[in-house]
Scaffold this motif. Structure first.
Motif, PDB file in Angstrom:
ATOM      1  N   LYS A 393       0.844  -1.204   0.000  1.00  0.00           N
ATOM      2  CA  LYS A 393       0.000   0.000   0.000  1.00  0.00           C
ATOM      3  C   LYS A 393       0.877   1.250   0.000  1.00  0.00           C
ATOM      4  CE  LYS A 393      -3.766   2.272   2.507  1.00  0.00           C
ATOM      5  NZ  LYS A 393      -4.673   2.205   3.678  1.00  0.00           N
ATOM      6  N   GLU A 394       1.933   1.194   0.791  1.00  0.00           N
ATOM      7  CA  GLU A 394       2.837   2.339   0.876  1.00  0.00           C
ATOM      8  C   GLU A 394       3.561   2.564  -0.458  1.00  0.00           C
ATOM      9  OE1 GLU A 394       1.555   0.986   4.576  1.00  0.00           O
ATOM     10  OE2 GLU A 394       2.672  -0.161   3.072  1.00  0.00           O
ATOM     11  N   GLY A 395       3.907   1.477  -1.119  1.00  0.00           N
ATOM     12  CA  GLY A 395       4.570   1.587  -2.414  1.00  0.00           C
ATOM     13  C   GLY A 395       3.661   2.231  -3.446  1.00  0.00           C
ATOM     14  N   LEU A 396       2.380   1.832  -3.432  1.00  0.00           N
ATOM     15  CA  LEU A 396       1.434   2.422  -4.386  1.00  0.00           C
ATOM     16  C   LEU A 396       1.237   3.906  -4.116  1.00  0.00           C
ATOM     17  CD1 LEU A 396      -0.513   2.056  -6.719  1.00  0.00           C
ATOM     18  CD2 LEU A 396      -2.296   1.445  -5.067  1.00  0.00           C
ATOM     19  N   ILE A 397       1.133   4.274  -2.839  1.00  0.00           N
ATOM     20  CA  ILE A 397       0.958   5.699  -2.487  1.00  0.00           C
ATOM     21  C   ILE A 397       2.153   6.512  -2.970  1.00  0.00           C
ATOM     22  CG2 ILE A 397       0.891   7.318  -0.544  1.00  0.00           C
ATOM     23  CD1 ILE A 397      -0.800   5.185   0.951  1.00  0.00           C
ATOM     24  N   SER A 398       3.347   5.950  -2.868  1.00  0.00           N
ATOM     25  CA  SER A 398       4.547   6.710  -3.240  1.00  0.00           C
ATOM     26  C   SER A 398       4.634   6.966  -4.742  1.00  0.00           C
ATOM     27  CB  SER A 398       5.806   5.967  -2.770  1.00  0.00           C
ATOM     28  OG  SER A 398       5.980   4.762  -3.509  1.00  0.00           O
ATOM     29  N   ILE A 399       4.006   6.117  -5.555  1.00  0.00           N
ATOM     30  CA  ILE A 399       4.109   6.280  -7.008  1.00  0.00           C
ATOM     31  C   ILE A 399       2.804   6.773  -7.626  1.00  0.00           C
ATOM     32  CG2 ILE A 399       3.351   3.967  -7.789  1.00  0.00           C
ATOM     33  CD1 ILE A 399       5.832   3.913  -9.607  1.00  0.00           C
ATOM     34  N   ALA A 400       1.766   6.925  -6.801  1.00  0.00           N
ATOM     35  CA  ALA A 400       0.428   7.248  -7.305  1.00  0.00           C
ATOM     36  C   ALA A 400       0.395   8.531  -8.131  1.00  0.00           C
ATOM     37  CB  ALA A 400      -0.547   7.341  -6.143  1.00  0.00           C
ATOM     38  N   THR A 401       0.963   9.602  -7.607  1.00  0.00           N
ATOM     39  CA  THR A 401       0.913  10.884  -8.313  1.00  0.00           C
ATOM     40  C   THR A 401       1.585  10.791  -9.678  1.00  0.00           C
ATOM     41  OG1 THR A 401       0.912  12.090  -6.227  1.00  0.00           O
ATOM     42  CG2 THR A 401       1.516  13.326  -8.192  1.00  0.00           C
ATOM     43  N   THR A 402       2.714  10.097  -9.764  1.00  0.00           N
ATOM     44  CA  THR A 402       3.426   9.931 -11.037  1.00  0.00           C
ATOM     45  C   THR A 402       2.536   9.260 -12.071  1.00  0.00           C
ATOM     46  OG1 THR A 402       5.579   9.788  -9.952  1.00  0.00           O
ATOM     47  CG2 THR A 402       5.395   8.796 -12.141  1.00  0.00           C
ATOM     48  N   VAL A 403       1.878   8.170 -11.665  1.00  0.00           N
ATOM     49  CA  VAL A 403       1.026   7.428 -12.605  1.00  0.00           C
ATOM     50  C   VAL A 403      -0.196   8.251 -12.989  1.00  0.00           C
ATOM     51  CG1 VAL A 403      -0.359   5.343 -12.929  1.00  0.00           C
ATOM     52  CG2 VAL A 403       1.840   5.204 -11.735  1.00  0.00           C
ATOM     53  N   GLU A 404      -0.820   8.877 -12.013  1.00  0.00           N
ATOM     54  CA  GLU A 404      -2.036   9.651 -12.288  1.00  0.00           C
ATOM     55  C   GLU A 404      -1.755  10.799 -13.248  1.00  0.00           C
ATOM     56  OE1 GLU A 404      -4.095   8.795  -7.922  1.00  0.00           O
ATOM     57  OE2 GLU A 404      -3.081  10.702  -8.331  1.00  0.00           O
ATOM     58  N   LYS A 405      -0.685  11.534 -13.028  1.00  0.00           N
ATOM     59  CA  LYS A 405      -0.344  12.662 -13.894  1.00  0.00           C
ATOM     60  C   LYS A 405      -0.098  12.200 -15.332  1.00  0.00           C
ATOM     61  CE  LYS A 405      -0.421  16.168 -11.007  1.00  0.00           C
ATOM     62  NZ  LYS A 405      -1.420  17.263 -11.189  1.00  0.00           N
TER      63      LYS A 405
END
Length: 424
Positions: A393-405
């Protein structure tokens, strides 16, 4: 064998060109055979086996009794030679399958890759004027190391409806038991489409004549994988004044005897070496059982005299030979500058025929200048690489903004939502 002295670079293209045959009518004939095999299966194979191989077969599967008979009748010295070659080939190829480490690209994001053997592969082994049992070792051993689930073999029968004992011995030695007496285009069609007798495969390997090559190219268009584009066999020998003319001539002839459409090229910085090699070719050619075939191949071949070793290296890289022999002073340092070749043989005591049979490297190599972008067959040819990833979960949160943008910028909002629905 024509000699070209000190060619201008503008003329190199004509030097490195291979013999070209008109393939339009060939492709049409091959396609008609493939279509019949696809529609009629074993019935079409029986008809074409009678037409092309001159033998009527009620069944194509090689029995266990036939395999054991071949093991029994084959000359014991040849069996030992095949076993020795197989050991070397297995030793070399066994180092090609390596596990890869898991990589943590960011905290909580783990990525890794795994090699998985292709489930079903088919091997085509020519059996006409020269039954190429050595190719079974070159294909069957890496298939075994890769862990392919099912390996089948097709080879044309002789006039008595049998396969050469060496083919059957080599096949059982590498663990192949599904063997079929089918040759030519109909064999490629059988493996590509499957019949009641022959299972369909996912990838086809093996050399063949122009009809087999055309068949492989056509089934590739229907979604089947093949080992590589292939053409007539070829060798380039790079020789300076330190080479041995008799050795060079023997190497050139060993490739010329493959077939009338084979090509051999000699590149040298010594006119005296070229003249001596040509004299040796005449002497050795007269003693060859396949001298008529070799003579035709030589008529399509050439010797090229270059000013410097640097120019010779540049021409050799432009030619991109299937086999390249470097018979020169400082051969190893020259080999370091080779960027286009299927397989390289370094020094006066490294004949190409050793690689063809028993040194350990693979002899299924790119021809027709495909060495510019293709490798020879290896264990990698029989595997597919699957990537894996696991995120906390922490890994996904750390990369979420990059993927979403990135997803939103490409207009793919569902991609962005697949992340944001998990993190918000």
């Amino acid at each position: 064998m024509n000699t070209i002295a000190f060619p201008q670079k503008s003329s190199w293209e004509s030097i490195i060109v291979r013999p070209v045959a008109d393939s339009s009518t060939l492709m049409a004939k091959v396609k008609s055979v493939l279509d019949e095999v696809k529609q009629q299966g074993d019935t079409a194979i029986q008809q074409y086996t009678k037409l092309f191989d001159g033998v009527e077969l009620s069944q194509f599967t090689v029995t266990e009794e036939e395999i054991q008979e071949a093991v029994h009748v084959l000359d014991k010295d040849l069996k030992l030679a095949i076993e020795n070659a197989a050991a070397n080939i297995r030793s070399f190829h066994s180092h090609q399958l390596k596990s890869e480490p898991m990589v943590e690209t960011m905290p909580g994001i783990q990525c890794w890759r795994k090699s998985v053997g292709i489930d079903k592969v088919g091997l085509y082994i020519p059996g006409g004027s020269a039954p190429l049992f050595s190719t079974i070792l070159m294909l069957g051993i890496p298939a075994s190391i890769a862990g392919c689930g099912e390996v089948i073999l097709c080879s044309p029968p002789d006039k008595s409806g049998k396969l050469h004992p060496a083919i059957l011995f080599a096949a059982q030695l590498v663990g192949i038991r599904k063997i079929f007496k089918i040759g030519g285009v109909q064999a490629i069609g059988a493996m590509a489409f499957g019949t009641k007798t022959v299972p369909a495969v996912y990838k086809i390997f093996g050399p063949g004549n122009q009809y087999v090559t055309a068949a492989k190219q056509l089934v590739q268009l229907e979604g089947l994988a093949i080992d590589m584009p292939a053409g007539p066999s070829e060798v380039c020998v790079m020789a300076d004044e330190t080479a041995v003319p008799a050795y060079v001539a023997a190497d050139l002839l060993s490739q010329a005897e493959h077939g009338p459409d084979s090509q051999v090229v000699l590149v040298s910085t010594s006119s005296e070496m070229i003249n001596q090699v040509k004299l040796e070719i005449e002497k050795q050619l007269a003693e060859l059982p396949r001298k008529e075939i070799a003579a035709i191949a030589l008529s399509n071949s050439r010797a090229v005299l270059m000013n410097t070793i640097e120019e010779a290296i540049e021409l050799v890289n432009a030619y991109a030979a299937e086999h390249l022999i470097i018979a020169c002073n400082n051969a190893e340092s020259i080999a370091e500058k080779i960027v286009n070749a299927g397989s390289v043989f370094i020094g006066n005591y490294s004949p190409e025929s050793v690689g063809d049979y028993a040194s350990g490297t693979n002899h299924t190599l790119p021809t027709n200048a495909y060495a510019r972008m293709y490798s020879g067959v290896s264990v990698d040819s029989f595997v597919k690489k699957i990537t894996f990833q696991k995120l906390t979960k922490e890994g996904l949160i750390s990369i979420a903004t990059t993927v979403e943008k990135m997803a939103e910028a490409e207009g793919l909002s569902a991609h962005a939502r697949a992340v944001s629905i998990r993190t918000k």
